[in-house]
Scaffold this motif. Structure first.
Motif, PDB file in Angstrom:
ATOM      1  N   VAL A 112     -21.549  10.743  -3.995  1.00  0.00           N
ATOM      2  CA  VAL A 112     -22.696  10.279  -3.206  1.00  0.00           C
ATOM      3  C   VAL A 112     -23.023   8.839  -3.596  1.00  0.00           C
ATOM      4  O   VAL A 112     -23.288   7.968  -2.756  1.00  0.00           O
ATOM      5  N   THR A 361     -18.782  14.470   2.271  1.00  0.00           N
ATOM      6  CA  THR A 361     -20.181  14.125   2.600  1.00  0.00           C
ATOM      7  C   THR A 361     -20.273  13.402   3.940  1.00  0.00           C
ATOM      8  O   THR A 361     -21.304  13.434   4.590  1.00  0.00           O
ATOM      9  N   GLY A 368     -24.999  15.056   1.579  1.00  0.00           N
ATOM     10  CA  GLY A 368     -25.441  14.027   0.639  1.00  0.00           C
ATOM     11  C   GLY A 368     -26.842  14.312   0.124  1.00  0.00           C
ATOM     12  O   GLY A 368     -27.102  14.254  -1.081  1.00  0.00           O
ATOM     13  N   ASP A 372     -27.916  15.299  -3.708  1.00  0.00           N
ATOM     14  CA  ASP A 372     -28.914  14.494  -4.406  1.00  0.00           C
ATOM     15  C   ASP A 372     -30.019  15.389  -4.971  1.00  0.00           C
ATOM     16  O   ASP A 372     -30.453  15.239  -6.109  1.00  0.00           O
TER      17      ASP A 372
END
Ligand code: PHE
Length: 452
Positions: A112, A361, A368, A372
């Motif tokens: 990411v 992603t 993503g 996160d």
């Protein structure tokens, strides 16, 4: 298990300056320039900022010292440093879990991270080329479509792999020692500009005048996640970087330098971005894309904006690079002493894994965001918790006292209280309340994004 401790696997920092620049370089990154602003915006501003600051002091800083100490004590990969310390203290080698959780977090963050950093590189180039001279175009030419995202992502990840392949001195130290000082000068200049030309008063109110009514469990969870993410604590990075430290290094004072620099950069980044957000009536809660909308807008308005904007994104790229290097460095050392790979092969294997995950992603909507959240709100807190328990309960007091030898006795006592009681309890409470408050939402979001 026996390992040959070849010089290649046991390098040391060449100076305190090099260590500090690399550690600050690791801490200061997209967490400060990209994640802090968008998390602050999504979580309502000042209430989030205050909890974030409290978490830095109560949790992140004490755990930072713990991680550096655990790493230096044994001077090995994060997994082996943790398990050897536990075994030497008469406990199970399962405490290697501290390193494994960090390794998992780093493996999830890296793709990411490189995806966002790739976008930053594209924005730097587009700014230099003058594409933002009249604001942000609907579809910025060099960053429209999946092919471009994948191209920039691959380029950035490739650079990360390239630096890590060159090792500690030739790669990491050189990059950090040259680039970090330049970064600081530029950041201060840009924040000054934003504050004098943008909506400074509104931004300061938004960031610093607390509205405690907005404090919900998931704001607190997000703030703790941000404190950990920003310092890179809970991902075993500082165990890994600590393992390259010479015995005479003062961990307590280095920790203060690292934590203060990191926190200051986040606040300065906030003071740079929010005056612009308000001056241009952008939505602070826009999410992950916030800086990509806010910054080109101001650069379009200012004299030499094209150049200054390009430079800003270029510097953000530098900050991201010194962080992504540290993420890959964890895997490199763990792959070497746990999976028997050579450091080179290990770097390439984990680089390839990150590449595949990064491509995923692009094609799976919402992946993503989900990664996160998982890292910031679950893996890093769990990594920090296990590190705190190892340093506070498993390792004997004398061992930690020796690692923090230059720290005055009252300060050491305070640290030990924090690491044994305050930090673990706070992490557990926030984790339980926050995940509970948020879980339905998180799960729905994943399901919704997977199903279409
Ligand atoms: N601390 C770095 C940043 O703020 C990167 C990082 C994030 C490192 C998460 C480890 C874990 O950008």
């Amino acid at each position: 298990m026996t390992t040959l401790q070849t010089p290649e696997s046991m390098p040391q920092w060449s100076s305190r300056f090099a260590f500090l620049m690399a550690a600050i370089g690791s801490a200061v990154g997209l967490g400060n320039l990209w994640r802090f602003p968008f998390q602050t915006g999504q979580n309502g501003g000042a209430a989030f900022v205050i909890v974030y600051l409290i978490c830095v002091v109560l949790i992140a800083y004490p755990v930072l010292l713990a991680e550096l100490s655990i790493g230096r004590h044994k001077g090995l990969s994060a997994v082996r440093s943790a398990s050897n310390l536990a075994v030497a203290s008469g406990h199970s080698k399962r405490w290697g879990i501290v390193g494994w959780v960090g390794f998992l977090a780093a493996t999830v963050v890296l793709p990411v991270y490189c995806m966002i950093a790739g976008q930053i590189m594209a924005y730097a180039l587009m700014s230099f080329l003058g594409e933002f001279s009249s604001g942000v175009p609907e579809a910025p030419s060099l960053y429209s479509g999946n092919a471009y995202s994948i191209f920039w992502f691959t380029l950035f990840l490739g650079l990360t792999v390239g630096v890590v392949l060159r090792g500690l001195k030739g790669g990491i130290e050189t990059a950090a020692s040259i680039l970090m000082p330049v970064f600081f000068v530029m950041l201060v200049g840009l924040a000054g500009f934003a504050m004098t030309t943008g909506a400074a008063g509104e931004a300061i109110g938004y960031l610093f005048s607390p509205r405690f009514g907005e404090l919900t469990p998931d704001v607190v969870l997000a703030a703790m996640g941000q404190a950990l993410f920003s310092l890179g604590v809970g991902a075993a990075i500082m165990i890994t970087y600590g393992s390259f430290l010479p015995r005479e290094e003062n961990i307590g004072s280095s920790g203060i330098v690292i934590a203060s620099a990191d926190t200051l950069v986040a606040l300065v980044a906030g003071l740079m971005i929010f005056p612009i957000v308000f001056a241009f009536s952008l939505d602070p809660a826009a999410g992950m894309g916030l800086i990509f909308d806010a910054l080109p807008a101001v650069f379009a308005e200012m004299p030499m904006g094209r150049f200054v904007g390009g430079l800003f994104f270029f510097l953000a790229f530098i900050a991201a690079l010194t962080s992504s290097i540290s993420l890959l460095m964890i895997s490199r050392t763990i792959g070497h002493d746990q999976f028997g790979l050579t450091p080179r092969a290990s770097t390439l294997v984990f680089g390839a894994i990150a590449w595949i995950a990064g491509i995923a992603t692009v094609y799976v909507d919402g992946l993503g965001d989900w990664m996160d959240f998982t890292v910031g709100s679950i893996l890093l807190p769990v990594g920090a918790l296990t590190a705190a328990l190892l340093a506070g309960w498993v390792a004997p007091r004398a061992v930690m006292r020796a690692e923090l030898a230059n720290t005055a006795e009252p300060v050491f006592r305070f640290w030990r209280f924090m690491i044994r009681y305050a930090a673990p309890l706070t992490i557990i409470i926030i984790l339980i309340l926050g995940v509970d408050a948020k879980f339905g939402w998180g799960l729905n979001k994943i399901l919704a994004s997977i199903s279409g």
